[in-house]
Write an enzyme that holds these catalytic residues in place. Structure first.
Site, PDB file in Angstrom:
ATOM      1  N   TYR A   1      64.082  84.514 -43.258  1.00  0.00           N
ATOM      2  CA  TYR A   1      64.562  84.040 -41.951  1.00  0.00           C
ATOM      3  C   TYR A   1      64.022  84.943 -40.868  1.00  0.00           C
ATOM      4  CZ  TYR A   1      67.598  80.037 -42.296  1.00  0.00           C
ATOM      5  OH  TYR A   1      68.044  78.762 -42.415  1.00  0.00           O
TER       6      TYR A   1
ATOM      7  N   GLU B   1      64.448  84.067 -37.131  1.00  0.00           N
ATOM      8  CA  GLU B   1      64.705  83.494 -35.813  1.00  0.00           C
ATOM      9  C   GLU B   1      64.359  84.502 -34.729  1.00  0.00           C
ATOM     10  OE1 GLU B   1      67.310  82.367 -38.100  1.00  0.00           O
ATOM     11  OE2 GLU B   1      68.138  80.532 -37.189  1.00  0.00           O
TER      12      GLU B   1
ATOM     13  N   ASP C   1      47.294  67.003 -25.426  1.00  0.00           N
ATOM     14  CA  ASP C   1      47.600  66.969 -26.859  1.00  0.00           C
ATOM     15  C   ASP C   1      46.257  66.865 -27.579  1.00  0.00           C
ATOM     16  OD1 ASP C   1      48.202  66.260 -29.451  1.00  0.00           O
ATOM     17  OD2 ASP C   1      49.855  64.939 -28.905  1.00  0.00           O
TER      18      ASP C   1
ATOM     19  N   THR D   1      48.170  70.083 -33.612  1.00  0.00           N
ATOM     20  CA  THR D   1      48.514  70.326 -35.001  1.00  0.00           C
ATOM     21  C   THR D   1      47.421  71.220 -35.567  1.00  0.00           C
ATOM     22  OG1 THR D   1      47.298  68.369 -35.679  1.00  0.00           O
ATOM     23  CG2 THR D   1      49.667  68.107 -35.356  1.00  0.00           C
TER      24      THR D   1
ATOM     25  N   LYS E   1      44.574  68.684 -38.834  1.00  0.00           N
ATOM     26  CA  LYS E   1      43.617  67.558 -38.708  1.00  0.00           C
ATOM     27  C   LYS E   1      42.200  68.136 -38.711  1.00  0.00           C
ATOM     28  CE  LYS E   1      46.950  64.494 -36.447  1.00  0.00           C
ATOM     29  NZ  LYS E   1      48.089  65.243 -35.889  1.00  0.00           N
TER      30      LYS E   1
ATOM     31  N   ARG F   1      49.771  71.907 -42.620  1.00  0.00           N
ATOM     32  CA  ARG F   1      50.470  70.842 -41.877  1.00  0.00           C
ATOM     33  C   ARG F   1      51.476  71.510 -40.954  1.00  0.00           C
ATOM     34  NH1 ARG F   1      50.501  65.688 -42.174  1.00  0.00           N
ATOM     35  NH2 ARG F   1      49.032  65.852 -43.876  1.00  0.00           N
TER      36      ARG F   1
END
Ligand code: DSN
Length: 430
Positions: free
Chosen positions: A63, A65, A209, A235, A238, A244
């Protein structure tokens, strides 16, 4: 076969094949599927083995955060270094002032930007989905269309490309707080410099984008939107050929708003194994080998578009500036859906897509979107893509010999093996 019954001590050291042969078998089958077909989905790729290794790594246990140096958990000293490397590599690769590498995917990257600078009900202007945009660019059933007042520009009926005069006219009419450029089915260059002029004229912020063409940007084969945009989202899986996941680049003046929008605004703990994999991907994208790969992606897309055109097919906009080719089937008896299914029977995987001004609904559509990143990754060259175009052309005949076409596709796959040397999942032992 069910999950194998093992003792606690056995489970703590056993590998996948021993613990869950059913899933191991399915992973093996998916590997075989990927190996045995020609992947033409423009948004897909086969990532590097080094990235696969990072994705399956131990930070999945952590974790974290917060952000490097400012976490809400102990034990973050190593993942801090991982995230810092990912951020600095992303900035260096794209020449950005700030990077947030935590978004889990492209949709979350876009959401983070919207949360950073918009209030519910604010007006936004983006490319409509049926003209090549994206569902997070204001589709009514998506959070973006529900939370914000999205308006859309489209492409010109004559050229099927964005008409910047029309965008300006729409922007003056709508007075958006944010303009979004880029999309998921637009085969031509996104001219973010022209969008900047429009945004400035109406006092709007600008977001690009670049999820689809980020790899080309990294390789210098598509103009870099970073210089002209307040925010650039992407992303990493691609054209960029990484894990991913998503990320956002922005100007320093927006950095803290963006970071707060992402966490605590939207996401909880970042997926640090994914962040590690993004760092690997950015590092690889800085190399000459990556630039060479992207050059092949582009050359192959040109070969695919040109061969389809020579064979009498309609290619939207007459070609491509990117990795993406849109086959327009409106003059034929084929729907996008029927063509997608026929291609699949011949071991070519693609997706149906609406073309601008399509009269068919998206589930049927009148186009097929094709892309070159994945097959190029396994070594396909221009001649191979000419053969792919020929297989597509022959497949879309009423009297197509499917067995023969499948054999031609399989021959190409055999010539260019995917992940050679990787034995598959069922052979793994702890
Ligand atoms: N689903 C992606 C694509 O296929 O382009 C976009 O999110």
């Amino acid at each position: 076969m069910a999950v194998a019954q093992q003792t606690f001590d056995q489970l703590r050291t056993a590998g996948l094949a021993d613990v869950d042969p059913q899933i191991a078998d399915l992973l093996g089958r998916e590997l075989d599927r990927q190996r045995g077909q020609i992947e033409l989905i423009a948004s897909e790729n086969f990532t590097w083995p080094s990235v696969l290794e990072a994705v399956g790594s131990v930070p999945t246990n952590k974790y974290a955060e917060g952000y490097p140096g400012a976490r809400y958990y102990g034990g973050c000293e190593v993942v801090d270094e991982i995230e810092e490397l990912a951020r600095s590599r992303a900035k260096e690769l794209f020449g950005a002032e700030h990077a947030n590498v935590q978004p889990h995917a492209g949709a979350q990257a876009n959401m983070a930007v919207y949360f950073a600078v918009l209030s519910p009900g604010d007006r936004v202007l983006g490319l409509s989905l049926d003209h090549g945009g994206h569902l997070t660019h204001g589709l009514k059933v998506n959070f973006s269309g529900k939370l914000y007042e999205f308006h859309h520009y489209g492409v010109s009926r004559e050229t099927m490309t964005v008409d910047y005069d029309e965008v300006l006219a729409r922007a003056k009419e709508v007075r958006p707080k944010l303009i979004v450029c880029g999309g998921s089915a637009y085969p031509r260059t996104v001219e973010s410099d022209r969008f900047r002029e429009i945004a400035d004229e109406v006092g709007a912020l600008l977001m690009c984008d670049m999820a689809h063409f980020a790899g080309l940007v990294a390789a210098g084969l598509h103009p870099n939107p970073v210089a002209h945009c307040d925010f650039v989202t992407s992303t990493s899986h691609k054209t960029l050929a990484g894990p991913r996941a998503g990320f956002v680049l922005c100007r320093e003046e927006h950095a803290s708003k963006l970071d707060r929008a992402n966490f605590p605004g939207m996401q909880g703990g970042p997926l640090m194994h994914g962040v590690a994999a993004k760092a690997v991907c950015f590092g690889v994208a800085m190399t000459e080998a990556f630039r060479e790969y992207q050059g092949r992606v582009r050359a192959n897309a040109d070969a695919l578009a040109a061969t389809l055109t020579e064979r009498g097919h309609d290619v939207l906009t007459g070609g491509t500036d990117t990795h993406l080719v849109q086959l327009d089937l409106r003059r034929t008896e084929w729907t996008g859906l029927a063509a997608q299914e026929r291609l699949e029977e011949c071991r070519l995987t693609a997706n149906r897509n609406t073309v601008p001004f399509d009269e068919r609904p998206p589930k049927i559509a009148s186009g097929v979107r094709l892309g070159t990143p994945a097959a190029t990754m396994r070594g396909f060259g221009e001649d191979d893509f000419r053969e792919v175009a020929a297989i597509i052309g022959d497949a879309l005949q009423d009297d197509a010999d499917l067995d023969a076409l499948r054999a031609r596709a399989v021959a190409l796959c055999d010539e260019h093996p995917l992940y050679p040397g990787f034995g598959g999942y069922t052979t793994f032992v702890a």
